[in-house]
Scaffold this motif. Sequence first.
Motif, mmCIF file in Angstrom:
data_model
loop_
_atom_site.group_PDB
_atom_site.id
_atom_site.type_symbol
_atom_site.label_atom_id
_atom_site.label_comp_id
_atom_site.label_asym_id
_atom_site.label_seq_id
_atom_site.Cartn_x
_atom_site.Cartn_y
_atom_site.Cartn_z
ATOM 1 N N ASP A 68 -44.001 -15.247 -44.826
ATOM 2 C CA ASP A 68 -43.302 -15.321 -43.543
ATOM 3 C C ASP A 68 -43.821 -14.355 -42.482
ATOM 4 O OD1 ASP A 68 -42.414 -12.948 -44.608
ATOM 5 O OD2 ASP A 68 -40.340 -13.604 -44.889
ATOM 6 N N GLY A 69 -44.866 -13.610 -42.761
ATOM 7 C CA GLY A 69 -45.397 -12.673 -41.777
ATOM 8 C C GLY A 69 -46.256 -13.369 -40.735
ATOM 9 N N ARG A 70 -46.117 -12.937 -39.483
ATOM 10 C CA ARG A 70 -46.935 -13.470 -38.391
ATOM 11 C C ARG A 70 -47.554 -12.307 -37.632
ATOM 12 N NH1 ARG A 70 -45.138 -18.693 -36.950
ATOM 13 N NH2 ARG A 70 -44.651 -19.748 -38.925
ATOM 14 N N ASP A 71 -48.769 -12.497 -37.166
ATOM 15 C CA ASP A 71 -49.424 -11.491 -36.339
ATOM 16 C C ASP A 71 -48.891 -11.614 -34.915
ATOM 17 O OD1 ASP A 71 -51.615 -10.379 -34.496
ATOM 18 O OD2 ASP A 71 -52.326 -9.764 -36.467
ATOM 19 N N SER A 72 -48.373 -10.526 -34.384
ATOM 20 C CA SER A 72 -47.708 -10.570 -33.074
ATOM 21 C C SER A 72 -48.670 -10.857 -31.928
ATOM 22 C CB SER A 72 -46.975 -9.250 -32.817
ATOM 23 O OG SER A 72 -47.893 -8.163 -32.736
ATOM 24 N N ALA A 84 -62.373 -17.251 -22.827
ATOM 25 C CA ALA A 84 -63.616 -16.495 -22.663
ATOM 26 C C ALA A 84 -64.832 -17.242 -23.209
ATOM 27 C CB ALA A 84 -63.485 -15.145 -23.350
ATOM 28 N N GLY A 85 -64.621 -18.397 -23.810
ATOM 29 C CA GLY A 85 -65.733 -19.186 -24.339
ATOM 30 C C GLY A 85 -66.296 -18.656 -25.640
ATOM 31 N N ILE A 86 -65.475 -17.935 -26.403
ATOM 32 C CA ILE A 86 -65.911 -17.362 -27.678
ATOM 33 C C ILE A 86 -65.432 -18.250 -28.818
ATOM 34 C CG2 ILE A 86 -65.690 -15.382 -29.232
ATOM 35 C CD1 ILE A 86 -65.290 -13.637 -26.746
ATOM 36 N N ALA A 87 -66.330 -18.640 -29.709
ATOM 37 C CA ALA A 87 -65.947 -19.441 -30.865
ATOM 38 C C ALA A 87 -64.898 -18.683 -31.668
ATOM 39 C CB ALA A 87 -67.167 -19.727 -31.732
ATOM 40 N N ARG A 88 -63.857 -19.382 -32.106
ATOM 41 C CA ARG A 88 -62.739 -18.681 -32.728
ATOM 42 C C ARG A 88 -62.297 -19.341 -34.026
ATOM 43 N NH1 ARG A 88 -57.923 -21.147 -29.104
ATOM 44 N NH2 ARG A 88 -58.703 -23.248 -29.287
ATOM 45 N N GLY A 89 -61.835 -18.492 -34.928
ATOM 46 C CA GLY A 89 -61.281 -18.956 -36.186
ATOM 47 C C GLY A 89 -60.099 -18.085 -36.543
ATOM 48 N N ALA A 90 -59.312 -18.520 -37.502
ATOM 49 C CA ALA A 90 -58.122 -17.776 -37.895
ATOM 50 C C ALA A 90 -58.122 -17.547 -39.395
ATOM 51 C CB ALA A 90 -56.860 -18.530 -37.478
ATOM 52 N N TYR A 91 -57.468 -16.457 -39.797
ATOM 53 C CA TYR A 91 -57.356 -16.190 -41.229
ATOM 54 C C TYR A 91 -55.922 -15.827 -41.591
ATOM 55 C CZ TYR A 91 -57.490 -11.054 -40.468
ATOM 56 O OH TYR A 91 -57.221 -9.762 -40.080
ATOM 57 N N HIS A 92 -55.619 -16.043 -42.864
ATOM 58 C CA HIS A 92 -54.320 -15.691 -43.435
ATOM 59 C C HIS A 92 -54.542 -14.594 -44.462
ATOM 60 C CE1 HIS A 92 -50.318 -16.241 -45.282
ATOM 61 N NE2 HIS A 92 -50.943 -16.116 -46.439
ATOM 62 N N GLN A 103 -47.094 -19.704 -48.564
ATOM 63 C CA GLN A 103 -48.054 -19.052 -47.674
ATOM 64 C C GLN A 103 -48.835 -20.079 -46.863
ATOM 65 O OE1 GLN A 103 -49.936 -15.311 -49.046
ATOM 66 N NE2 GLN A 103 -49.231 -15.890 -51.089
ATOM 67 N N ALA A 104 -49.173 -21.207 -47.477
ATOM 68 C CA ALA A 104 -49.859 -22.268 -46.744
ATOM 69 C C ALA A 104 -48.978 -22.798 -45.620
ATOM 70 C CB ALA A 104 -50.249 -23.397 -47.700
ATOM 71 N N ASN A 105 -47.699 -22.970 -45.913
ATOM 72 C CA ASN A 105 -46.765 -23.445 -44.888
ATOM 73 C C ASN A 105 -46.685 -22.468 -43.719
ATOM 74 O OD1 ASN A 105 -46.162 -25.716 -46.398
ATOM 75 N ND2 ASN A 105 -44.343 -24.809 -47.351
ATOM 76 N N ASN A 106 -46.705 -21.181 -44.028
ATOM 77 C CA ASN A 106 -46.640 -20.159 -42.984
ATOM 78 C C ASN A 106 -47.893 -20.194 -42.104
ATOM 79 O OD1 ASN A 106 -45.707 -17.904 -41.534
ATOM 80 N ND2 ASN A 106 -46.647 -16.470 -42.967
ATOM 81 N N PHE A 107 -49.038 -20.285 -42.728
ATOM 82 C CA PHE A 107 -50.315 -20.323 -42.000
ATOM 83 C C PHE A 107 -50.392 -21.569 -41.112
ATOM 84 C CE2 PHE A 107 -55.128 -20.978 -42.258
ATOM 85 C CZ PHE A 107 -55.404 -20.008 -41.314
ATOM 86 N N ILE A 108 -50.019 -22.717 -41.676
ATOM 87 C CA ILE A 108 -50.094 -23.969 -40.937
ATOM 88 C C ILE A 108 -49.146 -23.957 -39.743
ATOM 89 C CG2 ILE A 108 -49.533 -26.432 -41.099
ATOM 90 C CD1 ILE A 108 -50.698 -26.303 -43.981
#
Length: 223
Positions: A68-72, A84-92, A103-108
């Motif tokens: 249930d944690g989220r990055d603020s 800014a035109g920077i390629a972006r990705g996300a991690y859990h 955890q998958a549900n939280n990330f999604i």
Amino acid sequence: MLRRTALFVLILTILLVIGWIAAADWRPAEADYPRQGIDVSQSQGIIDWEGLPDEVDFAYMRASEGADGRDSRFTVNWTGARTAGIARGAYHRFSLCASGEAQANNFIAALPADRDMLAPAVDLEFTDTCADRPTPDELATELTLFLNRVEARYGRRAILRLTREFDGGYEVSRRFPDHPLWLRSTFLKPDWGARPWAMWQASGFRRIPGITGAVNWDVAARP
């Protein structure tokens, strides 16, 4: 004697400062690794995405942690990088204390399925204080549940971000042979893992315009 001690302390301090400055500016040679970037979280505070140097080709940002944690700062960072035109990705950041499905549900829930996003990543390291850590088999089961749901959602094979200590304890790189590896090894190329790495966190001390304080610096392997 006191003068010699004071001189020794002064010289040591100067050397430490020089070393710190060199570490803060160091990055692997661009000729060897043309694609280099950063990974960030709320720890970096407000980022001036438009002010980042051109050498930042991509940025990964933490979206969620555990069940249930989220990055603020995730939503702001996600939007800022795209503007800014920077390629972006996300991690859990994966927790040993919660189920892979939760955890998958939280990330999604935290990460929109944008067409231009980089492959999702899962950060695996010893940060939890669970009363009972899972066994390697139990961890593999929960991680498989996480990966199956996340990869079905985003249509991309997820990247496994590992420390040497975590991989030594759970043999993730061996148990998941089809997933790209993102290995942490400060200054020196990783010499561990069950196969060649796709990404390398080369430094946790880099300092660049647009970010106050240190930031992790990463490079992508050549195709």
